[in-house]
Design an enzyme around this catalytic site. Structure first.
Site, PDB file in Angstrom:
ATOM      1  N   THR A  38      -1.478 -10.610   8.576  1.00 25.73           N
ATOM      2  CA  THR A  38      -1.821 -11.786   7.766  1.00 25.73           C
ATOM      3  C   THR A  38      -0.917 -11.891   6.541  1.00 25.73           C
ATOM      4  OG1 THR A  38      -3.510 -10.530   6.555  1.00 25.73           O
ATOM      5  CG2 THR A  38      -4.281 -11.805   8.444  1.00 25.73           C
ATOM      6  N   GLY A  39      -0.203 -10.829   6.228  1.00 20.66           N
ATOM      7  CA  GLY A  39       0.706 -10.839   5.070  1.00 20.66           C
ATOM      8  C   GLY A  39       1.974 -11.618   5.378  1.00 20.66           C
ATOM      9  N   ASP A  60       1.321  -0.424  11.406  1.00 14.53           N
ATOM     10  CA  ASP A  60      -0.134  -0.520  11.401  1.00 14.53           C
ATOM     11  C   ASP A  60      -0.680   0.717  10.681  1.00 14.53           C
ATOM     12  OD1 ASP A  60      -2.898  -0.254  12.314  1.00 14.53           O
ATOM     13  OD2 ASP A  60      -2.400  -1.820  13.767  1.00 14.53           O
ATOM     14  N   ILE A  61      -1.664   0.534   9.805  1.00 10.71           N
ATOM     15  CA  ILE A  61      -2.191   1.690   9.053  1.00 10.71           C
ATOM     16  C   ILE A  61      -2.832   2.732   9.970  1.00 10.71           C
ATOM     17  CG2 ILE A  61      -2.515   0.607   6.795  1.00 10.71           C
ATOM     18  CD1 ILE A  61      -5.500   0.187   7.589  1.00 10.71           C
ATOM     19  N   TYR A 152     -18.156  -6.035   8.534  1.00  9.09           N
ATOM     20  CA  TYR A 152     -17.110  -5.912   7.499  1.00  9.09           C
ATOM     21  C   TYR A 152     -17.677  -5.218   6.262  1.00  9.09           C
ATOM     22  CZ  TYR A 152     -14.120  -7.425   3.608  1.00  9.09           C
ATOM     23  OH  TYR A 152     -13.344  -7.460   2.470  1.00  9.09           O
ATOM     24  N   LYS A 156     -16.582  -1.603   4.644  1.00 12.19           N
ATOM     25  CA  LYS A 156     -16.162  -1.523   3.238  1.00 12.19           C
ATOM     26  C   LYS A 156     -17.092  -0.597   2.442  1.00 12.19           C
ATOM     27  CE  LYS A 156     -12.472  -3.948   3.034  1.00 12.19           C
ATOM     28  NZ  LYS A 156     -11.200  -3.432   2.505  1.00 12.19           N
ATOM     29  N   VAL A 211     -18.556 -29.455   1.510  1.00 13.38           N
ATOM     30  CA  VAL A 211     -19.365 -28.392   0.912  1.00 13.38           C
ATOM     31  C   VAL A 211     -20.446 -28.029   1.926  1.00 13.38           C
ATOM     32  CG1 VAL A 211     -21.062 -27.928  -0.907  1.00 13.38           C
ATOM     33  CG2 VAL A 211     -18.929 -29.117  -1.458  1.00 13.38           C
TER      34      VAL A 211
HETATM   35  N1  LIG Z   1      -9.735 -11.936  -1.094  1.00 10.52           N
HETATM   36  C1  LIG Z   1     -10.941 -11.561  -1.512  1.00 10.52           C
HETATM   37  O1  LIG Z   1     -11.706 -12.372  -2.083  1.00 10.52           O
HETATM   38  C2  LIG Z   1     -11.413 -10.140  -1.320  1.00 10.52           C
HETATM   39  C3  LIG Z   1     -12.711  -9.805  -1.752  1.00 10.52           C
HETATM   40  C4  LIG Z   1     -13.147  -8.485  -1.593  1.00 10.52           C
HETATM   41  C5  LIG Z   1     -12.304  -7.533  -1.026  1.00 10.52           C
HETATM   42  N2  LIG Z   1     -11.052  -7.887  -0.602  1.00 10.52           N
HETATM   43  C6  LIG Z   1     -10.207  -6.856   0.004  1.00 10.52           C
HETATM   44  O2  LIG Z   1      -8.934  -6.870  -0.647  1.00 10.52           O
HETATM   45  C7  LIG Z   1      -7.936  -6.473   0.294  1.00 10.52           C
HETATM   46  C8  LIG Z   1      -6.817  -7.510   0.314  1.00 10.52           C
HETATM   47  O3  LIG Z   1      -7.351  -8.757   0.700  1.00 10.52           O
HETATM   48  P1  LIG Z   1      -6.481 -10.094   0.688  1.00 10.52           P
HETATM   49  O4  LIG Z   1      -7.393 -11.209   0.318  1.00 10.52           O
HETATM   50  O5  LIG Z   1      -5.248  -9.871  -0.101  1.00 10.52           O
HETATM   51  O6  LIG Z   1      -6.154 -10.250   2.243  1.00 10.52           O
HETATM   52  P2  LIG Z   1      -4.767 -10.459   3.019  1.00 10.52           P
HETATM   53  O7  LIG Z   1      -5.127 -10.709   4.437  1.00 10.52           O
HETATM   54  O8  LIG Z   1      -3.919 -11.452   2.304  1.00 10.52           O
HETATM   55  O9  LIG Z   1      -4.093  -9.033   2.860  1.00 10.52           O
HETATM   56  C9  LIG Z   1      -4.304  -7.965   3.765  1.00 10.52           C
HETATM   57  C10 LIG Z   1      -2.950  -7.349   4.057  1.00 10.52           C
HETATM   58  O10 LIG Z   1      -3.143  -6.223   4.927  1.00 10.52           O
HETATM   59  C11 LIG Z   1      -2.246  -6.315   6.012  1.00 10.52           C
HETATM   60  N3  LIG Z   1      -2.878  -5.656   7.156  1.00 10.52           N
HETATM   61  C12 LIG Z   1      -3.977  -6.065   7.837  1.00 10.52           C
HETATM   62  N4  LIG Z   1      -4.266  -5.200   8.835  1.00 10.52           N
HETATM   63  C13 LIG Z   1      -3.307  -4.238   8.779  1.00 10.52           C
HETATM   64  C14 LIG Z   1      -3.065  -3.057   9.543  1.00 10.52           C
HETATM   65  N5  LIG Z   1      -3.843  -2.718  10.591  1.00 10.52           N
HETATM   66  N6  LIG Z   1      -2.002  -2.289   9.222  1.00 10.52           N
HETATM   67  C15 LIG Z   1      -1.186  -2.625   8.180  1.00 10.52           C
HETATM   68  N7  LIG Z   1      -1.377  -3.723   7.422  1.00 10.52           N
HETATM   69  C16 LIG Z   1      -2.430  -4.508   7.712  1.00 10.52           C
HETATM   70  C17 LIG Z   1      -2.004  -7.793   6.233  1.00 10.52           C
HETATM   71  O11 LIG Z   1      -0.790  -8.083   6.908  1.00 10.52           O
HETATM   72  C18 LIG Z   1      -1.997  -8.313   4.786  1.00 10.52           C
HETATM   73  O12 LIG Z   1      -0.717  -8.229   4.219  1.00 10.52           O
HETATM   74  C19 LIG Z   1      -8.641  -6.299   1.632  1.00 10.52           C
HETATM   75  O13 LIG Z   1      -8.920  -4.930   1.797  1.00 10.52           O
HETATM   76  C20 LIG Z   1      -9.922  -7.091   1.473  1.00 10.52           C
HETATM   77  O14 LIG Z   1     -10.942  -6.582   2.304  1.00 10.52           O
HETATM   78  C21 LIG Z   1     -10.591  -9.167  -0.731  1.00 10.52           C
END
Ligand SMILES: NC(=O)c1ccc[n+]([C@@H]2O[C@H](COP(=O)([O-])OP(=O)(O)OC[C@H]3O[C@@H](n4cnc5c(N)ncnc54)[C@H](O)[C@@H]3O)[C@@H](O)[C@H]2O)c1
Length: 324
Positions: A38-39, A60-61, A152, A156, A211
């Site tokens: 998704t990045g 992949d992590i 999810y 977490k 909404v």
């Molecule tokens: N956006 C929010 O409001 C929010 C709220 C609470 C927690 N979070 C947490 O913050 C973190 C970042 O969220 P975000 O909004 O930036 O999301 P995002 O999807 O923009 O970022 C996630 C990143 O992780 C990478 N990724 C996903 N699966 C992967 C894998 N298996 N191996 C390697 N890379 C992987 C994606 O390519 C992406 O770059 C996440 O852990 C999310 O759960 C976000």
């Protein structure tokens, strides 16, 4: 803080890329691990301009390559933001969710402890780990029971328990940031995540905003630059589970009004059915962040929303690319 070696997973994502920008700015030695699921590479453009040698490991992590990258680099701090972060996907495919969010975490933690890592800064989720509040909708405290209502939220939450046990077993420190609803530039306006990004994208395209329900649902909306401040502080201080929020509940209608103001449009939202099972109110108590991190949120909603609208008007945002 003097520069240290830091790995950022998910560094090409919405929040992670802002963290990478800040850590580059502070001259830390960095490696990014991301599978770009998704990045976006564009999200790392500013950091690579500042540090042409920024090392980005596309992995992949859950993979041996990601573990090897951690062991070879031997970071002092692991900032773990990569995740399967869709509640919907987690409900449809809990195995995938657990595989990325739990087994991925363990792959990294094992590599981290083997390579002498001192601390993990982890992105947990204040909106999902505590579960549905009672009718009084009291703000959630870090000591509240964690009873997640989605897979999810469960991954977490259990991640926080793994981190606790790694600290007890191996002395690996951690700060698990229970993030509110994060918004800001680079958030995907087409995903399910951010109502600020969705409303801003639609209003700028002249489309109606829908909404779900009566719009009085509240969340704790935190600007991404405030999250960056919490992460950079967490590099040197703070441990355990720490809520990251403003402490102020904001309704979806308030967000809509703020976006309309920033766009300069007299928009009337359409009202659709409420989302089944949606938690009515999420409020976070944020005193611990002050004590543990010396942190509080600084960006007011209108100011933060304006940064999103400005970014979307910018030719480099994906919204502009997507418009024919
Ligand atoms: N956006 C929010 O409001 C929010 C709220 C609470 C927690 N979070 C947490 O913050 C973190 C970042 O969220 P975000 O909004 O930036 O999301 P995002 O999807 O923009 O970022 C996630 C990143 O992780 C990478 N990724 C996903 N699966 C992967 C894998 N298996 N191996 C390697 N890379 C992987 C994606 O390519 C992406 O770059 C996440 O852990 C999310 O759960 C976000």
């Amino acid at each position: 803080m003097s520069p240290v070696k830091v790995i950022v997973t998910g560094g090409a994502g919405f929040i992670g890329s802002h963290v990478v920008d800040a850590l580059c700015h502070e001259q830390h030695e960095l490696v990014v691990i991301d599978d770009f699921s998704t990045g976006r590479r564009e999200n790392l453009a500013r950091a690579t301009a500042l540090h042409p040698n920024l090392r980005v490991v596309e992995a992949d992590i859950r993979s041996p390559e990601a573990a090897a990258a951690v062991e070879q680099f031997a970071p002092k701090v692991l900032v773990h933001f990569a995740a399967q972060m869709s509640v919907k996907v987690s409900m449809r495919d809990p195995e995938l969710d657990a595989s990325v969010n739990v087994l991925g975490l363990l792959n990294l933690l094992e590599a981290a402890r083997r390579s002498g890592c001192r601390k993990v800064v982890f992105a947990s989720s204040g909106g999902t780990v505590y579960g549905a509040p009672g009718p009084a909708a009291a703000p959630r405290d870090e000591s509240d029971p964690r009873v997640p209502q989605s897979f999810y939220g469960l991954t977490k939450s259990v991640s926080v328990d793994y981190l606790r046990l790694y600290r007890e077993q191996y002395g690996l420190e951690y700060a698990a940031l229970a993030l509110g609803n994060i918004y800001g530039p680079r958030q995907d306006p087409y995903g399910e995540a951010g109502v600020v990004a969705i409303f801003a994208g639609r209003m700028l395209d002249g489309l109606p905003c829908v909404v779900n329900g009566d719009g009085l649902t509240t969340r704790d909306f935190v600007h991404v630059s405030d999250v960056v401040g919490a992460v950079t502080n967490a590099l040197r201080t703070g441990h355990g589970l720490i809520n990251i929020g403003t402490g102020t509940p904001t309704s979806v209608l308030d967000v809509h009004a703020s976006v309309a103001k920033a766009v300069g449009r007299d928009d009337r939202p359409e009202f659709g059915p409420a989302l089944p099972g949606e938690v009515r109110h999420v409020a976070l108590r944020v005193d611990r962040a002050g004590r543990e991190l010396g942190w509080r949120a600084r960006v007011a909603l209108d100011e933060g929303v304006a940064t999103v609208v400005d970014w979307m008007r910018d030719a480099e945002s994906p919204r502009v690319e997507a418009v024919p």
